[in-house]
Design a protein around this motif. Structure first.
Motif, PDB file in Angstrom:
ATOM      1  N   GLN A   1      -1.693  12.674 -14.707  1.00 35.63           N
ATOM      2  CA  GLN A   1      -3.021  12.293 -15.192  1.00 35.63           C
ATOM      3  C   GLN A   1      -4.016  13.440 -15.141  1.00 35.63           C
ATOM      4  O   GLN A   1      -4.966  13.482 -15.928  1.00 35.63           O
ATOM      5  CB  GLN A   1      -3.557  11.121 -14.339  1.00 35.63           C
ATOM      6  CG  GLN A   1      -4.861  10.519 -14.827  1.00 35.63           C
ATOM      7  CD  GLN A   1      -4.686   9.802 -16.144  1.00 35.63           C
ATOM      8  OE1 GLN A   1      -3.596   9.339 -16.469  1.00 35.63           O
ATOM      9  NE2 GLN A   1      -5.743   9.748 -16.928  1.00 35.63           N
TER      10      GLN A   1
ATOM     11  N   HIS B   1       2.148   1.600  -3.446  1.00 31.20           N
ATOM     12  CA  HIS B   1       1.076   2.000  -4.355  1.00 31.20           C
ATOM     13  C   HIS B   1       0.735   3.486  -4.191  1.00 31.20           C
ATOM     14  O   HIS B   1       0.526   4.206  -5.178  1.00 31.20           O
ATOM     15  CB  HIS B   1      -0.153   1.142  -4.101  1.00 31.20           C
ATOM     16  CG  HIS B   1      -1.326   1.508  -4.953  1.00 31.20           C
ATOM     17  ND1 HIS B   1      -1.372   1.276  -6.313  1.00 31.20           N
ATOM     18  CD2 HIS B   1      -2.503   2.120  -4.633  1.00 31.20           C
ATOM     19  CE1 HIS B   1      -2.514   1.713  -6.798  1.00 31.20           C
ATOM     20  NE2 HIS B   1      -3.214   2.224  -5.792  1.00 31.20           N
ATOM     21  N   GLU B   2       0.663   3.923  -2.933  1.00 33.71           N
ATOM     22  CA  GLU B   2       0.345   5.335  -2.694  1.00 33.71           C
ATOM     23  C   GLU B   2       1.432   6.249  -3.273  1.00 33.71           C
ATOM     24  O   GLU B   2       1.138   7.292  -3.856  1.00 33.71           O
ATOM     25  CB  GLU B   2       0.194   5.570  -1.195  1.00 33.71           C
ATOM     26  CG  GLU B   2      -1.065   4.939  -0.613  1.00 33.71           C
ATOM     27  CD  GLU B   2      -1.116   5.055   0.896  1.00 33.71           C
ATOM     28  OE1 GLU B   2      -0.120   5.575   1.467  1.00 33.71           O
ATOM     29  OE2 GLU B   2      -2.114   4.613   1.503  1.00 33.71           O
ATOM     30  N   SER B   3       2.662   5.816  -3.129  1.00 32.79           N
ATOM     31  CA  SER B   3       3.751   6.625  -3.699  1.00 32.79           C
ATOM     32  C   SER B   3       3.639   6.682  -5.216  1.00 32.79           C
ATOM     33  O   SER B   3       3.821   7.748  -5.839  1.00 32.79           O
ATOM     34  CB  SER B   3       5.110   6.018  -3.294  1.00 32.79           C
ATOM     35  OG  SER B   3       5.250   6.003  -1.893  1.00 32.79           O
ATOM     36  N   ARG B   4       3.263   5.495  -5.803  1.00 41.36           N
ATOM     37  CA  ARG B   4       3.119   5.463  -7.254  1.00 41.36           C
ATOM     38  C   ARG B   4       1.951   6.304  -7.723  1.00 41.36           C
ATOM     39  O   ARG B   4       2.031   6.999  -8.755  1.00 41.36           O
ATOM     40  CB  ARG B   4       2.930   4.004  -7.696  1.00 41.36           C
ATOM     41  CG  ARG B   4       2.790   3.800  -9.190  1.00 41.36           C
ATOM     42  CD  ARG B   4       4.009   4.265  -9.930  1.00 41.36           C
ATOM     43  NE  ARG B   4       3.863   4.018 -11.355  1.00 41.36           N
ATOM     44  CZ  ARG B   4       4.659   4.520 -12.287  1.00 41.36           C
ATOM     45  NH1 ARG B   4       5.671   5.308 -11.920  1.00 41.36           N
ATOM     46  NH2 ARG B   4       4.473   4.239 -13.551  1.00 41.36           N
ATOM     47  N   MET B   5       0.834   6.258  -6.980  1.00 41.64           N
ATOM     48  CA  MET B   5      -0.343   7.028  -7.350  1.00 41.64           C
ATOM     49  C   MET B   5      -0.068   8.530  -7.277  1.00 41.64           C
ATOM     50  O   MET B   5      -0.544   9.310  -8.107  1.00 41.64           O
ATOM     51  CB  MET B   5      -1.518   6.676  -6.426  1.00 41.64           C
ATOM     52  CG  MET B   5      -2.078   5.285  -6.677  1.00 41.64           C
ATOM     53  SD  MET B   5      -2.730   5.062  -8.340  1.00 41.64           S
ATOM     54  CE  MET B   5      -4.067   6.241  -8.320  1.00 41.64           C
ATOM     55  N   VAL B   6       0.696   8.938  -6.267  1.00 40.17           N
ATOM     56  CA  VAL B   6       1.049  10.359  -6.163  1.00 40.17           C
ATOM     57  C   VAL B   6       1.844  10.788  -7.384  1.00 40.17           C
ATOM     58  O   VAL B   6       1.653  11.882  -7.938  1.00 40.17           O
ATOM     59  CB  VAL B   6       1.831  10.613  -4.861  1.00 40.17           C
ATOM     60  CG1 VAL B   6       2.415  12.020  -4.857  1.00 40.17           C
ATOM     61  CG2 VAL B   6       0.927  10.404  -3.655  1.00 40.17           C
ATOM     62  N   GLU B   7       2.700   9.888  -7.841  1.00 38.48           N
ATOM     63  CA  GLU B   7       3.501  10.215  -9.021  1.00 38.48           C
ATOM     64  C   GLU B   7       2.637  10.298 -10.273  1.00 38.48           C
ATOM     65  O   GLU B   7       2.858  11.139 -11.153  1.00 38.48           O
ATOM     66  CB  GLU B   7       4.590   9.157  -9.213  1.00 38.48           C
ATOM     67  CG  GLU B   7       5.633   9.144  -8.099  1.00 38.48           C
ATOM     68  CD  GLU B   7       6.622   8.014  -8.254  1.00 38.48           C
ATOM     69  OE1 GLU B   7       6.470   7.229  -9.221  1.00 38.48           O
ATOM     70  OE2 GLU B   7       7.532   7.886  -7.404  1.00 38.48           O
ATOM     71  N   LEU B   8       1.643   9.369 -10.374  1.00 34.20           N
ATOM     72  CA  LEU B   8       0.815   9.329 -11.585  1.00 34.20           C
ATOM     73  C   LEU B   8      -0.238  10.427 -11.623  1.00 34.20           C
ATOM     74  O   LEU B   8      -0.653  10.862 -12.702  1.00 34.20           O
ATOM     75  CB  LEU B   8       0.123   7.965 -11.699  1.00 34.20           C
ATOM     76  CG  LEU B   8       1.032   6.756 -11.961  1.00 34.20           C
ATOM     77  CD1 LEU B   8       0.219   5.472 -11.938  1.00 34.20           C
ATOM     78  CD2 LEU B   8       1.750   6.901 -13.303  1.00 34.20           C
ATOM     79  N   GLU B   9      -0.749  10.829 -10.456  1.00 33.46           N
ATOM     80  CA  GLU B   9      -1.843  11.799 -10.420  1.00 33.46           C
ATOM     81  C   GLU B   9      -1.440  13.127 -11.054  1.00 33.46           C
ATOM     82  O   GLU B   9      -2.237  13.768 -11.747  1.00 33.46           O
ATOM     83  CB  GLU B   9      -2.292  12.028  -8.971  1.00 33.46           C
ATOM     84  CG  GLU B   9      -3.174  10.926  -8.446  1.00 33.46           C
ATOM     85  CD  GLU B   9      -3.572  11.161  -6.998  1.00 33.46           C
ATOM     86  OE1 GLU B   9      -3.109  12.184  -6.423  1.00 33.46           O
ATOM     87  OE2 GLU B   9      -4.333  10.349  -6.460  1.00 33.46           O
TER      88      GLU B   9
ATOM     89  N   GLN C   1       0.826  -1.207   0.000  1.00 32.38           N
ATOM     90  CA  GLN C   1       0.000   0.000   0.000  1.00 32.38           C
ATOM     91  C   GLN C   1       0.865   1.264   0.000  1.00 32.38           C
ATOM     92  O   GLN C   1       0.569   2.242  -0.692  1.00 32.38           O
ATOM     93  CB  GLN C   1      -0.914  -0.002   1.224  1.00 32.38           C
ATOM     94  CG  GLN C   1      -2.074  -0.967   1.118  1.00 32.38           C
ATOM     95  CD  GLN C   1      -2.924  -0.992   2.362  1.00 32.38           C
ATOM     96  OE1 GLN C   1      -2.510  -0.493   3.410  1.00 32.38           O
ATOM     97  NE2 GLN C   1      -4.113  -1.574   2.260  1.00 32.38           N
TER      98      GLN C   1
END
Length: 341
Positions: free
Chosen positions: A156, A145-153, A142
């Motif tokens: 996006q 994943h959160e670190s990756r989502m921050v990067e993708l947001e 998790q």
């Protein structure tokens, strides 16, 4: 005893006859008569004794037959009793054997229960250990994943904003095109003012309100098919866009009877170029939205000769009216098609 008394009586009688008054011939005749009488009595006694002996013989034969029957019955009962005793002995032996077997099974069951409890405790301990490991792994995943989502947001958001603007522009263009089509169709179907709202007597008569501009117009959703036995009615989306029929109603009026109304769910969407069939409750079909809906409160509405159908939007405005007669379906413009199932 009877013969002895008779003999004594005879002797007395002979002495009486040996008197000077009686002649020897008279004495002889009297004595002969006495002997004949006694002889007849003796013969009768013998006959009576023989008859009694025969009766006793018959009774003895019957008693012997009854005795033989009783003896045979006693013999059979003794045999049955012996068999019953043997069966009871066998049953007692079997019961003892089963008791021994049951005791062994109880011992085996207790051992299995103890073994099972021990095994369950081991599994619980292993599961708890695995759960702790999984929780640690999950927290790590998790976090990644959160670190990756921050990067993708960050990347996006710009892309989503561009797509949303493009979709909104396209939706606005489609709405403007539907408005133009609706206004054009309304102008073609507009009736003379002097005939609107007037009856033959010149009095104002209220007419159903026809929507001029709604989310779904009369050209987009049509009444496609009607079952002549009152088991279903089918609507079709004739355009390339999904249509929101949430809280819309289909009103059916059979002849002059009171109308019945089916209402769509608030979130119902009719996909582009798809149809939805509203089934009567006794049609034997399952509720399978969005293609098949079951009218739970209506068993059927047929067979019928003439049915009026009205499509009503969420604002209570009548969008389309049709009339089914026999195997023909006519819309409110008088156009006729053969769509009765």
């Amino acid at each position: 005893m009877i013969l002895t008394e008779s003999f004594l009586d005879q002797q007395k009688q002979i002495r009486k006859m040996a008197t000077p008054e009686n002649t020897p011939q008279d004495a002889y005749n009297e004595l002969r008569a006495i002997y004949k009488t006694e002889l007849a009595k003796a013969r009768a006694a013998l006959v009576l004794e023989a008859t009694e002996r025969e009766r006793l013989q018959v009774e003895l034969s019957k008693l012997r037959i009854d005795f033989d029957k009783l003896e045979a019955r006693d013999t059979k009962k003794e045999s049955d009793l012996a068999k019953a005793r043997a069966a009871l002995d066998s049953e007692a032996t079997e019961r003892e054997r089963l008791q021994v077997k049951l005791s062994k099974l109880k011992i085996d069951f207790d051992e299995l229960e103890a073994r099972k409890s021990h095994h369950i405790q081991i599994l619980k301990d292993e599961l708890e250990f695995e759960k702790k490991l999984h929780s640690a792994d999950l927290r790590m995943v998790q976090s990644q994943h959160e670190s990756r989502m921050v990067e993708l947001e960050a990347g996006q958001k710009v892309k989503d904003l561009e797509e949303a603007l493009s979709t909104e522009r396209e939706r606005t263009q489609n709405k403007e095109e539907r408005v133009r089509q609706t206004m054009s169709a309304s102008k073609k179907r507009k009736r003379p003012k002097d005939s609107e709202g007037l009856s033959s007597g010149g009095c104002n008569v209220p007419r159903p309100k026809i929507a001029q501009q709604v989310t779904v117009d009369e050209q987009q959703v049509t009444l496609d098919e009607v079952d002549s036995y009152g088991k279903y009615v089918r609507l079709r989306n004739t355009v390339d866009e999904d249509q929101n029929l949430g809280n819309w109603q289909v009103k059916l009026q059979i002849g002059s009877s009171a109308p019945i109304v089916f209402k769509f769910a608030a979130e119902f969407i009719l996909k582009a170029h798809e149809s939805v069939t509203i089934w009567a409750a006794d049609a034997g079909r399952n509720h399978n939205p969005p293609s098949d809906l079951v009218w739970e409160t209506q068993s059927n509405w047929g067979p019928v000769g003439q049915v009026h159908f009205t499509l009503i939007n969420a604002n209570g405005e009548e969008i389309r009216m049709s009339k089914a007669t026999g195997a023909r379906l006519e819309d409110d413009d008088g156009n006729s098609t053969s769509t009765m199932g």
